[in-house]
Structure formats: C-alpha cells, structure tokens
Design a protein around this motif. Structure first.
Motif, PDB file in Angstrom:
ATOM      1  N   GLU A  30       0.872  -0.981   0.097  1.00 24.53           N
ATOM      2  CA  GLU A  30       0.170   0.088   0.040  1.00 24.53           C
ATOM      3  C   GLU A  30       0.865   1.317   0.005  1.00 24.53           C
ATOM      4  O   GLU A  30       0.560   2.088  -0.776  1.00 24.53           O
ATOM      5  CB  GLU A  30      -0.944   0.074   1.162  1.00 24.53           C
ATOM      6  N   ILE A  31       2.042   1.444   0.942  1.00 18.86           N
ATOM      7  CA  ILE A  31       2.731   2.428   0.924  1.00 18.86           C
ATOM      8  C   ILE A  31       3.432   2.501  -0.649  1.00 18.86           C
ATOM      9  O   ILE A  31       3.605   3.704  -1.319  1.00 18.86           O
ATOM     10  CB  ILE A  31       4.015   2.184   1.786  1.00 18.86           C
ATOM     11  N   GLU A  32       3.705   1.369  -1.309  1.00 19.99           N
ATOM     12  CA  GLU A  32       4.428   1.427  -2.635  1.00 19.99           C
ATOM     13  C   GLU A  32       3.753   2.230  -3.501  1.00 19.99           C
ATOM     14  O   GLU A  32       3.996   3.164  -4.484  1.00 19.99           O
ATOM     15  CB  GLU A  32       5.073   0.211  -2.940  1.00 19.99           C
ATOM     16  N   ALA A  33       2.254   1.972  -3.462  1.00 19.88           N
ATOM     17  CA  ALA A  33       1.298   2.207  -4.170  1.00 19.88           C
ATOM     18  C   ALA A  33       1.026   3.765  -4.168  1.00 19.88           C
ATOM     19  O   ALA A  33       0.749   4.785  -5.230  1.00 19.88           O
ATOM     20  CB  ALA A  33      -0.116   1.617  -4.187  1.00 19.88           C
ATOM     21  N   LEU A  34       1.013   4.426  -2.922  1.00 19.41           N
ATOM     22  CA  LEU A  34       0.888   5.672  -2.684  1.00 19.41           C
ATOM     23  C   LEU A  34       2.139   6.645  -3.396  1.00 19.41           C
ATOM     24  O   LEU A  34       1.844   7.748  -3.739  1.00 19.41           O
ATOM     25  CB  LEU A  34       0.700   5.866  -0.976  1.00 19.41           C
ATOM     26  N   VAL A  35       3.374   5.832  -3.075  1.00 22.71           N
ATOM     27  CA  VAL A  35       4.475   6.458  -3.704  1.00 22.71           C
ATOM     28  C   VAL A  35       4.274   6.584  -4.913  1.00 22.71           C
ATOM     29  O   VAL A  35       4.912   7.578  -5.796  1.00 22.71           O
ATOM     30  CB  VAL A  35       5.743   5.848  -3.152  1.00 22.71           C
ATOM     31  N   GLN A  36       3.871   5.519  -5.830  1.00 23.11           N
ATOM     32  CA  GLN A  36       3.707   5.676  -7.238  1.00 23.11           C
ATOM     33  C   GLN A  36       2.688   6.692  -7.739  1.00 23.11           C
ATOM     34  O   GLN A  36       2.833   7.322  -8.578  1.00 23.11           O
ATOM     35  CB  GLN A  36       2.974   4.426  -7.678  1.00 23.11           C
ATOM     36  N   ILE A  37       1.823   6.812  -6.880  1.00 29.27           N
ATOM     37  CA  ILE A  37       0.563   7.893  -6.978  1.00 29.27           C
ATOM     38  C   ILE A  37       1.259   9.313  -6.912  1.00 29.27           C
ATOM     39  O   ILE A  37       1.085  10.282  -7.592  1.00 29.27           O
ATOM     40  CB  ILE A  37      -0.644   7.556  -5.965  1.00 29.27           C
ATOM     41  N   ALA A  38       2.104   9.467  -5.833  1.00 29.21           N
ATOM     42  CA  ALA A  38       2.879  10.786  -5.559  1.00 29.21           C
ATOM     43  C   ALA A  38       3.758  11.093  -6.729  1.00 29.21           C
ATOM     44  O   ALA A  38       3.792  12.190  -7.254  1.00 29.21           O
ATOM     45  CB  ALA A  38       3.749  10.654  -4.258  1.00 29.21           C
ATOM     46  N   ASN A  39       4.369   9.986  -7.055  1.00 26.51           N
ATOM     47  CA  ASN A  39       5.201  10.241  -8.592  1.00 26.51           C
ATOM     48  C   ASN A  39       4.163  10.778  -9.716  1.00 26.51           C
ATOM     49  O   ASN A  39       4.889  11.490 -10.376  1.00 26.51           O
ATOM     50  CB  ASN A  39       5.901   8.937  -8.820  1.00 26.51           C
ATOM     51  N   GLU A  40       3.269   9.864  -9.802  1.00 29.39           N
ATOM     52  CA  GLU A  40       2.431  10.170 -11.080  1.00 29.39           C
ATOM     53  C   GLU A  40       1.914  11.768 -11.042  1.00 29.39           C
ATOM     54  O   GLU A  40       1.734  12.645 -12.011  1.00 29.39           O
ATOM     55  CB  GLU A  40       1.105   9.212 -10.897  1.00 29.39           C
ATOM     56  N   PHE A  41       1.388  12.315  -9.921  1.00 30.55           N
ATOM     57  CA  PHE A  41       0.674  13.644  -9.710  1.00 30.55           C
ATOM     58  C   PHE A  41       1.906  14.480  -8.993  1.00 30.55           C
ATOM     59  O   PHE A  41       1.631  15.854  -8.778  1.00 30.55           O
ATOM     60  CB  PHE A  41      -0.382  13.628  -8.800  1.00 30.55           C
ATOM     61  N   ASP A  42       3.444  14.349  -9.023  1.00 28.34           N
ATOM     62  CA  ASP A  42       4.181  14.829  -8.527  1.00 28.34           C
ATOM     63  C   ASP A  42       3.692  15.840  -7.259  1.00 28.34           C
ATOM     64  O   ASP A  42       3.687  16.855  -7.013  1.00 28.34           O
ATOM     65  CB  ASP A  42       4.559  16.308  -9.558  1.00 28.34           C
ATOM     66  N   LEU A  43       3.384  14.677  -6.059  1.00 29.56           N
ATOM     67  CA  LEU A  43       3.033  15.262  -5.025  1.00 29.56           C
ATOM     68  C   LEU A  43       4.175  14.979  -3.714  1.00 29.56           C
ATOM     69  O   LEU A  43       4.730  14.183  -3.690  1.00 29.56           O
ATOM     70  CB  LEU A  43       1.901  14.332  -4.275  1.00 29.56           C
ATOM     71  N   TRP A  44       4.115  15.871  -2.750  1.00 31.22           N
ATOM     72  CA  TRP A  44       4.930  15.464  -1.973  1.00 31.22           C
ATOM     73  C   TRP A  44       4.217  14.304  -0.923  1.00 31.22           C
ATOM     74  O   TRP A  44       3.003  14.294  -1.135  1.00 31.22           O
ATOM     75  CB  TRP A  44       4.990  16.718  -0.654  1.00 31.22           C
ATOM     76  N   ILE A  45       5.077  13.756   0.020  1.00 31.93           N
ATOM     77  CA  ILE A  45       4.472  12.781   1.042  1.00 31.93           C
ATOM     78  C   ILE A  45       5.159  13.112   2.464  1.00 31.93           C
ATOM     79  O   ILE A  45       6.108  13.360   2.586  1.00 31.93           O
ATOM     80  CB  ILE A  45       4.974  11.328   0.511  1.00 31.93           C
ATOM     81  N   PHE A  46       4.182  13.376   3.320  1.00 33.48           N
ATOM     82  CA  PHE A  46       4.272  13.516   4.645  1.00 33.48           C
ATOM     83  C   PHE A  46       4.192  12.340   5.407  1.00 33.48           C
ATOM     84  O   PHE A  46       3.134  11.652   5.463  1.00 33.48           O
ATOM     85  CB  PHE A  46       3.364  14.730   5.372  1.00 33.48           C
ATOM     86  N   ASP A  47       5.150  11.828   5.917  1.00 31.24           N
ATOM     87  CA  ASP A  47       5.118  10.373   6.557  1.00 31.24           C
ATOM     88  C   ASP A  47       5.120  10.666   8.216  1.00 31.24           C
ATOM     89  O   ASP A  47       6.242  10.953   8.700  1.00 31.24           O
ATOM     90  CB  ASP A  47       6.387   9.604   5.966  1.00 31.24           C
ATOM     91  N   ASP A  48       3.827  10.540   8.659  1.00 31.26           N
ATOM     92  CA  ASP A  48       3.981  10.830  10.262  1.00 31.26           C
ATOM     93  C   ASP A  48       4.151   9.187  10.792  1.00 31.26           C
ATOM     94  O   ASP A  48       3.245   8.601  10.710  1.00 31.26           O
ATOM     95  CB  ASP A  48       2.529  11.290  10.592  1.00 31.26           C
ATOM     96  N   MET A  49       5.307   9.104  11.245  1.00 35.66           N
ATOM     97  CA  MET A  49       5.729   7.555  11.875  1.00 35.66           C
ATOM     98  C   MET A  49       5.781   7.745  13.308  1.00 35.66           C
ATOM     99  O   MET A  49       6.741   7.036  14.044  1.00 35.66           O
ATOM    100  CB  MET A  49       6.728   7.259  11.033  1.00 35.66           C
ATOM    101  N   ILE A  50       5.186   8.497  13.849  1.00 38.44           N
ATOM    102  CA  ILE A  50       5.227   8.655  15.388  1.00 38.44           C
ATOM    103  C   ILE A  50       4.913   7.328  16.259  1.00 38.44           C
ATOM    104  O   ILE A  50       5.567   6.983  17.127  1.00 38.44           O
ATOM    105  CB  ILE A  50       4.388   9.707  15.936  1.00 38.44           C
ATOM    106  N   TYR A  51       4.280   6.614  15.652  1.00 41.65           N
ATOM    107  CA  TYR A  51       3.747   5.019  16.296  1.00 41.65           C
ATOM    108  C   TYR A  51       4.581   3.979  15.820  1.00 41.65           C
ATOM    109  O   TYR A  51       4.228   2.944  15.900  1.00 41.65           O
ATOM    110  CB  TYR A  51       2.203   5.059  16.098  1.00 41.65           C
ATOM    111  N   SER A  52       5.686   4.348  14.969  1.00 39.66           N
ATOM    112  CA  SER A  52       6.387   3.238  14.166  1.00 39.66           C
ATOM    113  C   SER A  52       6.989   2.152  14.972  1.00 39.66           C
ATOM    114  O   SER A  52       7.208   1.067  14.592  1.00 39.66           O
ATOM    115  CB  SER A  52       7.271   3.836  13.348  1.00 39.66           C
ATOM    116  N   ASP A  53       7.265   2.341  16.369  1.00 38.83           N
ATOM    117  CA  ASP A  53       7.566   1.315  17.203  1.00 38.83           C
ATOM    118  C   ASP A  53       6.465   0.616  17.757  1.00 38.83           C
ATOM    119  O   ASP A  53       6.923  -0.432  18.764  1.00 38.83           O
ATOM    120  CB  ASP A  53       8.593   1.958  18.401  1.00 38.83           C
ATOM    121  N   LEU A  54       5.444   0.986  17.498  1.00 33.49           N
ATOM    122  CA  LEU A  54       4.182   0.253  18.159  1.00 33.49           C
ATOM    123  C   LEU A  54       3.602  -0.386  17.065  1.00 33.49           C
ATOM    124  O   LEU A  54       2.300  -0.233  16.825  1.00 33.49           O
ATOM    125  CB  LEU A  54       3.280   1.031  19.004  1.00 33.49           C
TER     126      LEU A  54
END
Length: 231
Positions: A30-54
């Motif tokens: 799902e993350i890879e698909a979102l990156v592909q969409i961001a590339n397609e539409f030239d969008l920034w990605i804000f990755d809020d990973m505050i809970y990544s250890d949980l």
C-alpha cells in the motif's frame, strides 16, 4: 480512492502508519502504491511515523522513502511522545530532502527558535535507552489483547483488532445509537468517556478508544460499558 480524491489543489499525501484513530498499519504494498501515485501527480509525501515502534501485526512499518521515487519527495516526521512517553514535552524531529530541509530550518528558526536546552539532553538520553521502549511495547501489546477481547463481549459492538499504535476504532451501529448518542450516554450513564467518530471525517457510527492507560482502568471501563449496554 486516492486518485479520485486528488484535485489541482492537492500538494501532498499525508501517511500516518500506524494510524490514529484506526490502529491500522499500512502494508508495504500500500505504501509503494501511494508512492507511485505521488510520483504520477508530482506530490509531496508527509510520513507521520510517530507510532512506528508500536506495531503488533506481521508486516512492519515501512517508510515511503525506501521506494523508488519516494526518497526525493518524502518528509518524515517523528518524535519522543509515544514510545518514550514524553508527550507533554513536545519534542519531535523532521527529515527530508536537503533543499526542503533548508526551508524547514528557516521556518523553525523564525517561529520557535529551538526547544529548551534541557529537553535536548533528555531526548538524547531517551535515544540511548533499549530496555524501557521494549517494556512500553510489551505493555501496550498486552493491553491491546485484553482490551480487544473485552470489547468483543459488548453487545452490538464490532471491534477489529488494531495492528499498531494504541487506539481501537469500534463500530457501535449495532447498538441502535449513533456515535454522538453513544458517547453522551456512555459518559452520563456508564461514567466512561469515549470519542465519537463523527468528529473526524468519515467516522460516523464509530467510537475511538485508547489503551494508553493501565490494565485495571481498561477492565473497569469495559465492565461499565458492558453493564450499561446490557441494562
């Protein structure tokens, strides 16, 4: 769904995984698909990973910056408030492409200068800890399992098991109440405070609960909700 939501005004995609309020953890595909969409539409990605250890499910947190085309358009945001329980200290960090970070530093210097000096030292100490974050993780994992099992006993409630963070978003439509009525009556009649989902876009009929408290409070809260719903 993501593509259909993009308009000429869209500048970025915000990813919060593990997620508040759902407790969902995005699969790497799902993350890879979102990156592909961001590339397609030239969008920034804000990755809020505050809970990544949980993360409690089989697939881990994955940064969008690890996929092709993601590194140069991803701003990653984290902090000390969750796994180190330093919530009130408002100590966080952001990283991204060098040219963007120059602008970020200018904004930070102009708006807040820097965090208090003693917080810098405390943050450094926290990063050097190994046992304490593991203890927090194990405590949250246990609370998650207990909380989910107790919620499944509530009549009219559907409770998907969260994959990460420390939130559960439950469906209460089977009780015959909407989320505002449920939250109001739960507080007044069961003396349990919950968050109605309709305060968030698309959250109608849902209730957000947190297992950021102790096991005894979780058990007592579920006992009160069960008695109230069965009355």
């Amino acid at each position: 769904a993501t593509r259909s939501a993009i308009t000429e005004k869209t500048k970025a995609i915000i990813i919060n995984s593990p997620n508040n309020p759902t407790g969902a953890v995005y699969h790497p595909d799902e993350i890879e698909a979102l990156v592909q969409i961001a590339n397609e539409f030239d969008l920034w990605i804000f990755d809020d990973m505050i809970y990544s250890d949980l993360v409690y499910c089989e697939h881990p947190y994955v940064s969008p910056a690890t996929f092709e085309g993601g590194h140069e358009r991803t701003l990653t945001i984290g902090g000390w408030s969750k796994i180190w329980a330093m919530t009130g200290w408002r100590l966080g960090w952001i990283t991204g492409p060098k040219e963007v970070m120059e602008g970020v530093k200018t904004c930070q210097a102009s708006s807040a200068s820097h965090v208090p000096t003693f917080l810098m030292g405390s943050g450094k100490v926290a990063l050097e800890l190994t046992d304490e974050p593991r203890m927090f993780y194990e405590a949250f994992a246990e609370r998650r399992n207990v909380f989910h099992a107790l919620l499944e006993e509530l009549p009219g409630v559907k409770a998907p098991k969260p994959e990460g963070a420390f939130y559960i978003l439950i469906d209460i439509t089977g009780t015959g109440m909407d989320d505002i009525e449920f939250a109001t009556r739960a507080l007044e009649e069961a003396k349990v405070q919950v968050i109605p989902g309709s305060l968030m876009p698309g959250g109608e009929g849902l209730i957000r609960l947190s297992y950021g408290t102790g096991l005894e409070q979780i058990k007592e809260g579920c006992r009160r909700l069960k008695n109230w719903l069965q009355a």
